[in-house]
Structure formats: C-alpha cells, structure tokens
Design an enzyme around this catalytic site. Structure first.
Site, short mmCIF file in Angstrom:
data_model
loop_
_atom_site.label_atom_id
_atom_site.label_comp_id
_atom_site.label_asym_id
_atom_site.label_seq_id
_atom_site.Cartn_x
_atom_site.Cartn_y
_atom_site.Cartn_z
N GLU A 155 0.83 -1.20 0.00
CA GLU A 155 0.00 0.00 0.00
C GLU A 155 0.87 1.26 0.00
OE1 GLU A 155 -3.53 1.86 2.86
OE2 GLU A 155 -1.93 0.64 3.75
N LYS B 175 -10.05 1.97 -1.60
CA LYS B 175 -10.12 1.44 -0.24
C LYS B 175 -11.42 1.88 0.44
CE LYS B 175 -7.21 1.30 3.93
NZ LYS B 175 -5.95 1.85 4.50
N CYS C 91 -5.13 -3.06 3.56
CA CYS C 91 -4.70 -2.73 4.91
C CYS C 91 -5.84 -2.80 5.93
CB CYS C 91 -4.01 -1.37 4.91
SG CYS C 91 -2.95 -1.07 6.37
#
Length: 268
Positions: free
Chosen positions: A40, A111, A151
C-alpha cells in the site's frame, strides 16, 4: 501459480521518482512469477498524510505508466499496491491498481475502510463504494479469481464475506501496517483465510513512514490457515508456489461455508 510479494521500504533518502524506478526494476526481475504484489502507498508512505495531495496522481499518471510497462516487460499480473488517486472534483482516494501481463490496467479498487478515527486517512481521503474482484487470466476454469482489499480492510470480515460470495479463491491485501500492531496483522490474515477457506496474500511495507515504524512481515496463508511463507521486518521478496485447486478441495473436505445462516445471499 507462482506469486512474488515485494515488501518495499519507503526510504527517506530517495525521491518518489527514484523509488518508482527502483520498484519497476524489482517487478521486471520477477519475470518467472505469474503474479507480483506490491504494498500500500509505497510511493509516498501510508502515514505521510501531509504529502498525500502533493503526490496524488490520476489513474494514468506516472506510477500507473511505470507499473504497466514493468508488468508488460515481465509478462506478469501485477497488483501494484496503491496510490493516492486524484479523483473527480479533487477528491483523493487510496486506490489499488491491477495490471494484466500485457500492461493494461485491468482493475482498480478504492479502499473502503479508511484508517485514522476521523484523522489522517479517514479525514483526507474519500471512501470507496464497491468491492472488486479480478480473474487472473482470461476466465478459464482453472484461473483463480482474487478479491481486493487494502490494509485496514483486513479488520472487517463482512467485506471478505462479500468477496467470497462473488466467487474468489484468494485475497490480495497490500498494506502499510504499523509495527506496533504486527500481532494483529498476522492474526487477521490467518483469520480471513480460515473463515473464507481461501488464500490470503498480504503484502506490507518495510522501513518507517513519517516516523511510524512499519511491521513488514508480509505473509501468504493457505485455505487451512497455515502460513506458507512469511517475510521479516526488512525489505525482501517472498516467492511462493500456490495451488488454486486447494481452495475447492478444502471447501469440499470441510464444507463450513455451506452451513452459513446469517448474511447468506438470497438465490436469484
């Protein structure tokens, strides 16, 4: 299927352009792999919030161009981690990029779960609205479908359930996970694999992002929750051979997903 997870260090002594060129070279070196995965926000650092807007890019920006070219030269599927995307109306997103072996951008994923508790990423970035899958091939029966997450998403099992319902056999999870919570990283990667009976390929960063030490310890977990390979804290590349057929075999031998009651999609 051979996968290579490159655990990139965000070095303070190199510019974003220098790091971009260095990482493109690392991708080209993995020409014997089928899939390469990057972490990321490796261009700027996941905790370098003050730098986000200055280094935001469009989806055809310099990182996408460099990664597409590297994927084409190596002839690999490339999950190029994520960038700060400069989206419509100036909204910023934490956006993952997936390139096919011909260098074309095949999928993007914004995300969904933004970290920061009303600060940092949560305050600066827009939220993704859609779960995303990608078939790593031309759609043949033996080619695996991957679900994309990033994440902090790893803490939200409902996202992974939706991806299972969409037919995935593996999850690809780039991250910039802090060292202070490394135990959570390892635990959650295994939990998502066990409950979904799927591979988890979780690729983190090394080094330090804006004073925040990174966990590293990229990991590949199989559908039984067994760790296939795990990195250390520094910069390195994990190369592992995966058997996509193991997912169906595991689900047939231990059909727990069949016994779901809550949240099961209604048949059409």
């Amino acid at each position: 299927m051979r996968a290579a997870l490159s655990q990139i260090a965000v070095r303070p002594d190199e510019t974003v352009a220098e790091r971009r060129a260095r990482v493109a070279g690392l991708v080209r070196e993995q020409h014997t792999a089928d899939l390469v995965v990057l972490p990321e926000l490796w261009t700027v650092g996941a905790f370098a919030f003050d730098e986000f807007r200055a280094h935001a890019e469009p989806l055809d920006g310099p990182t996408a161009q460099a990664m597409g070219a590297a994927a084409a030269e190596a002839r690999v599927w490339l999950h190029a981690g994520s960038i700060i995307e400069h989206g419509p109306g100036g909204t910023l997103y934490n956006t993952s990029l997936v390139f096919a072996p011909d260098g074309r951008l095949r999928r993007t994923y914004r995300k969904i779960h933004r970290f920061g508790f009303d600060r940092g990423e949560a305050a600066l970035l827009g939220r993704g609205e859609e779960t995303v899958t990608v078939t790593l091939g031309d759609g043949g029966p033996a080619e695996p479908t991957a679900g994309l997450a990033t994440c902090y998403d790893l803490r939200f099992p409902e996202q992974f359930r939706l991806l299972v319902d969409a037919g995935v056999q593996m999850f690809i999870v780039p991250a910039g996970w802090p060292a202070a919570r490394r135990a959570h990283w390892s635990l959650l990667a295994r939990a998502r694999a066990v409950e979904s009976q799927a591979y988890v390929l979780a690729c983190g960063t090394a080094g330090t992002h804006a004073g925040v030490e990174q966990a590293g310890h990229s990991v590949v977990v199989d559908p039984w929750g067994e760790v296939v390979a795990e990195a250390g804290a520094g910069e390195e590349t994990l190369v592992v051979d995966l058997d996509p057929a193991l997912v169906a075999k595991t689900r047939a031998e231990f059909p727990a997903l069949r016994d779901r009651v809550l949240g099961v999609p209604t048949p059409r």
